[in-house]
Design a protein around this motif. Structure first.
Motif, PDB file in Angstrom:
ATOM      1  N   HIS A  60       1.072  -1.305   0.240  1.00 37.79           N
ATOM      2  CA  HIS A  60       0.049  -0.445   0.214  1.00 37.79           C
ATOM      3  C   HIS A  60       0.598   1.083  -0.287  1.00 37.79           C
ATOM      4  N   ILE A  61       2.266   1.008   0.175  1.00 37.73           N
ATOM      5  CA  ILE A  61       3.423   2.433  -0.146  1.00 37.73           C
ATOM      6  C   ILE A  61       3.844   2.466  -1.550  1.00 37.73           C
ATOM      7  N   LYS A  62       3.504   3.824  -2.184  1.00 42.34           N
ATOM      8  CA  LYS A  62       3.821   3.732  -2.866  1.00 42.34           C
ATOM      9  C   LYS A  62       5.850   4.226  -3.509  1.00 42.34           C
ATOM     10  N   TYR A  63       6.405   4.536  -1.886  1.00 46.14           N
ATOM     11  CA  TYR A  63       7.985   5.395  -2.109  1.00 46.14           C
ATOM     12  C   TYR A  63       8.660   4.023  -1.674  1.00 46.14           C
ATOM     13  N   THR A  64      10.075   4.219  -2.331  1.00 45.77           N
ATOM     14  CA  THR A  64      10.817   3.176  -1.418  1.00 45.77           C
ATOM     15  C   THR A  64      11.630   3.717  -0.342  1.00 45.77           C
ATOM     16  N   ALA A  65      12.436   2.985   0.299  1.00 45.92           N
ATOM     17  CA  ALA A  65      13.715   3.765   1.141  1.00 45.92           C
ATOM     18  C   ALA A  65      14.461   4.463   0.670  1.00 45.92           C
ATOM     19  N   LYS A  66      14.765   4.692  -0.454  1.00 43.99           N
ATOM     20  CA  LYS A  66      15.719   5.159  -1.468  1.00 43.99           C
ATOM     21  C   LYS A  66      14.595   6.520  -2.029  1.00 43.99           C
ATOM     22  N   GLU A  67      13.721   6.370  -2.107  1.00 40.32           N
ATOM     23  CA  GLU A  67      12.913   8.424  -2.340  1.00 40.32           C
ATOM     24  C   GLU A  67      12.370   8.441  -1.261  1.00 40.32           C
ATOM     25  N   LEU A  68      12.194   7.699  -0.227  1.00 42.05           N
ATOM     26  CA  LEU A  68      12.068   8.382   1.432  1.00 42.05           C
ATOM     27  C   LEU A  68      13.372   8.993   1.155  1.00 42.05           C
ATOM     28  N   ILE A  69      14.681   8.639   1.365  1.00 41.42           N
ATOM     29  CA  ILE A  69      15.552   9.940   1.795  1.00 41.42           C
ATOM     30  C   ILE A  69      15.714  10.638   0.811  1.00 41.42           C
ATOM     31  N   ASP A  70      16.005  10.768  -0.273  1.00 38.90           N
ATOM     32  CA  ASP A  70      15.346  11.681  -1.473  1.00 38.90           C
ATOM     33  C   ASP A  70      15.132  12.876  -1.432  1.00 38.90           C
ATOM     34  N   LYS A  71      13.308  12.348  -0.140  1.00 37.42           N
ATOM     35  CA  LYS A  71      12.302  13.250   0.383  1.00 37.42           C
ATOM     36  C   LYS A  71      12.760  13.808   1.080  1.00 37.42           C
ATOM     37  N   ALA A  72      13.532  13.120   2.383  1.00 37.34           N
ATOM     38  CA  ALA A  72      13.888  13.469   3.494  1.00 37.34           C
ATOM     39  C   ALA A  72      14.378  15.024   3.286  1.00 37.34           C
ATOM     40  N   ALA A  73      15.808  14.690   2.653  1.00 35.27           N
ATOM     41  CA  ALA A  73      16.977  15.470   2.613  1.00 35.27           C
ATOM     42  C   ALA A  73      16.194  17.105   1.425  1.00 35.27           C
ATOM     43  N   ASN A 131      21.137  -1.517   6.130  1.00 35.96           N
ATOM     44  CA  ASN A 131      22.566  -1.895   6.042  1.00 35.96           C
ATOM     45  C   ASN A 131      23.874  -0.946   5.426  1.00 35.96           C
ATOM     46  N   LYS A 132      24.816  -1.159   4.652  1.00 30.69           N
ATOM     47  CA  LYS A 132      25.614   0.095   5.034  1.00 30.69           C
ATOM     48  C   LYS A 132      25.461   1.280   3.342  1.00 30.69           C
ATOM     49  N   GLU A 133      25.239   0.085   2.459  1.00 29.75           N
ATOM     50  CA  GLU A 133      24.291   0.621   1.539  1.00 29.75           C
ATOM     51  C   GLU A 133      23.543   1.584   2.087  1.00 29.75           C
ATOM     52  N   LEU A 134      22.433   0.875   2.596  1.00 30.94           N
ATOM     53  CA  LEU A 134      21.733   2.705   2.557  1.00 30.94           C
ATOM     54  C   LEU A 134      21.574   3.038   3.628  1.00 30.94           C
ATOM     55  N   LYS A 135      22.398   2.994   4.934  1.00 27.13           N
ATOM     56  CA  LYS A 135      23.508   4.045   5.792  1.00 27.13           C
ATOM     57  C   LYS A 135      24.692   4.905   5.197  1.00 27.13           C
ATOM     58  N   LYS A 136      25.067   4.383   4.133  1.00 29.04           N
ATOM     59  CA  LYS A 136      25.823   5.356   2.939  1.00 29.04           C
ATOM     60  C   LYS A 136      24.652   6.096   2.354  1.00 29.04           C
ATOM     61  N   TYR A 137      23.482   6.064   1.757  1.00 27.85           N
ATOM     62  CA  TYR A 137      23.198   6.709   0.144  1.00 27.85           C
ATOM     63  C   TYR A 137      22.547   7.647   1.666  1.00 27.85           C
ATOM     64  N   ALA A 138      21.795   7.298   2.630  1.00 22.47           N
ATOM     65  CA  ALA A 138      21.493   8.349   3.184  1.00 22.47           C
ATOM     66  C   ALA A 138      22.607   9.837   4.044  1.00 22.47           C
ATOM     67  N   ALA A 139      23.505   9.096   4.141  1.00 19.34           N
ATOM     68  CA  ALA A 139      24.686   9.906   4.774  1.00 19.34           C
ATOM     69  C   ALA A 139      25.135  10.890   3.838  1.00 19.34           C
ATOM     70  N   ASP A 140      24.318  10.455   2.557  1.00 18.75           N
ATOM     71  CA  ASP A 140      25.614  11.115   1.053  1.00 18.75           C
ATOM     72  C   ASP A 140      24.570  12.158   0.987  1.00 18.75           C
ATOM     73  N   LYS A 141      23.358  12.163   2.028  1.00 15.45           N
ATOM     74  CA  LYS A 141      22.357  13.020   1.341  1.00 15.45           C
ATOM     75  C   LYS A 141      22.110  13.997   2.597  1.00 15.45           C
ATOM     76  N   ARG A 142      23.182  13.877   3.583  1.00 15.27           N
ATOM     77  CA  ARG A 142      23.011  14.647   5.354  1.00 15.27           C
ATOM     78  C   ARG A 142      22.428  14.329   6.277  1.00 15.27           C
ATOM     79  N   ILE A 143      22.120  12.472   5.834  1.00 21.88           N
ATOM     80  CA  ILE A 143      20.678  11.957   6.744  1.00 21.88           C
ATOM     81  C   ILE A 143      21.533  11.241   7.991  1.00 21.88           C
ATOM     82  N   LEU A 144      21.565  11.336   9.227  1.00 23.47           N
ATOM     83  CA  LEU A 144      21.558  10.325   9.887  1.00 23.47           C
ATOM     84  C   LEU A 144      20.657   8.859  10.061  1.00 23.47           C
ATOM     85  N   LEU A 145      20.580   8.315   9.466  1.00 22.47           N
ATOM     86  CA  LEU A 145      20.193   6.633   9.263  1.00 22.47           C
ATOM     87  C   LEU A 145      19.947   6.457  11.092  1.00 22.47           C
ATOM     88  N   ILE A 146      19.245   5.374  11.416  1.00 28.46           N
ATOM     89  CA  ILE A 146      18.870   5.223  12.107  1.00 28.46           C
ATOM     90  C   ILE A 146      18.320   3.618  12.602  1.00 28.46           C
TER      91      ILE A 146
END
Length: 238
Positions: free
Chosen positions: A19-32, A50-65
């Motif tokens: 029922h959700i239209k956005y992926t984790a990476k798309e959400l991170i983009d929106k959060a940025a 995981n490391k990939e998602l953590k780095k993707y967020a960090a590249d957007k200057r977001i801390l992913l917990i």
């Protein structure tokens, strides 16, 4: 002050993903785009981190917990800085005592029908580090009022979260945390009540639409579990 939302579901969610239209990476983009500093993706019973998602967020200057919305006998609890193995060991509210000291336990929407802990939280209030103030509210119906009273009575922090399932609700409720931008500091700041929630009521029509969808999915999920005893699915790795 760090702008944070620590209760977010994405398309990878094993329970609500259809029922959700956005992926984790798309959400991170929106959060940025919206100026968030800290977020946590909290899928149902599945730690999606995981490391990939953590780095993707960090590249957007977001801390992913790392986080998860754990189901305990049909009720929801938010756990942070935990592994999947640690989350899987939690079967009862009392089991939350096993959570490491550098982790965080928040009562998710505690007074909401069907999914809130209610008296279970109050009777074990010492186990919880904080109480959630959920974005799912309207001036005609606001279950957060009891959460606010309970937090004040027991001197517990209130953490504002979106419980995001629909991107239209993003930004309606969030937290400002007085902390350095790392996991340990954010968790410590919340435990020390160095956090405040910012919230605006949802629009009436959107609130009604979301209410209907949530009730339908909750009832359908419970009937399915009762009839078919479905095993808990985990999110697929990236």
């Amino acid at each position: 002050m760090l702008k944070a939302d620590l209760h977010i579901h994405t398309k990878e969610d094993p329970q609500d993903g259809n029922h959700i239209k956005y992926t984790a990476k798309e959400l991170i983009d929106k959060a940025a785009e919206e100026g968030y500093d800290v977020i946590s993706i909290t899928l149902h019973d599945s730690v999606f981190y995981n490391k990939e998602l953590k780095k993707y967020a960090a590249d957007k200057r977001i801390l992913l917990i790392p986080g998860v919305e754990k189901t305990i006998k049909g009720k929801h609890v938010l756990l942070y800085n935990v592994t999947q193995e640690e989350a899987d060991r939690i079967k009862t509210v009392q089991d939350l005592k096993m959570i490491r000291k550098d982790s965080l336990v928040i009562a998710a929407h505690p007074f909401f029908p069907l999914i809130g802990l209610k008296k279970r939280m109050v009777n074990s209030i010492h186990i919880f580090d904080a109480i959630e103030y959920s974005s799912f509210c309207h001036k005609l119906l606001d279950f957060n009022k009891k959460a606010v009273k309970t937090a004040k009575k027991y001197n517990k922090p209130l953490v504002g979260n979106s419980d995001l399932h629909n991107i239209a609700a993003f930004g309606k409720t969030y937290s400002l945390i007085d902390s350095k931008k790392d996991i340990t500091s954010v968790i410590t700041a919340i435990k020390n009540n160095d956090v405040k929630y910012i919230s605006k009521y949802l629009d009436y029509l959107f609130f009604i639409k979301r209410s209907s969808a949530i009730i339908y999915r909750s009832v359908k999920w419970r009937i399915g579990n009762l009839l078919f005893r479905r095993p808990v699915r985990k999110a697929k790795p990236l």
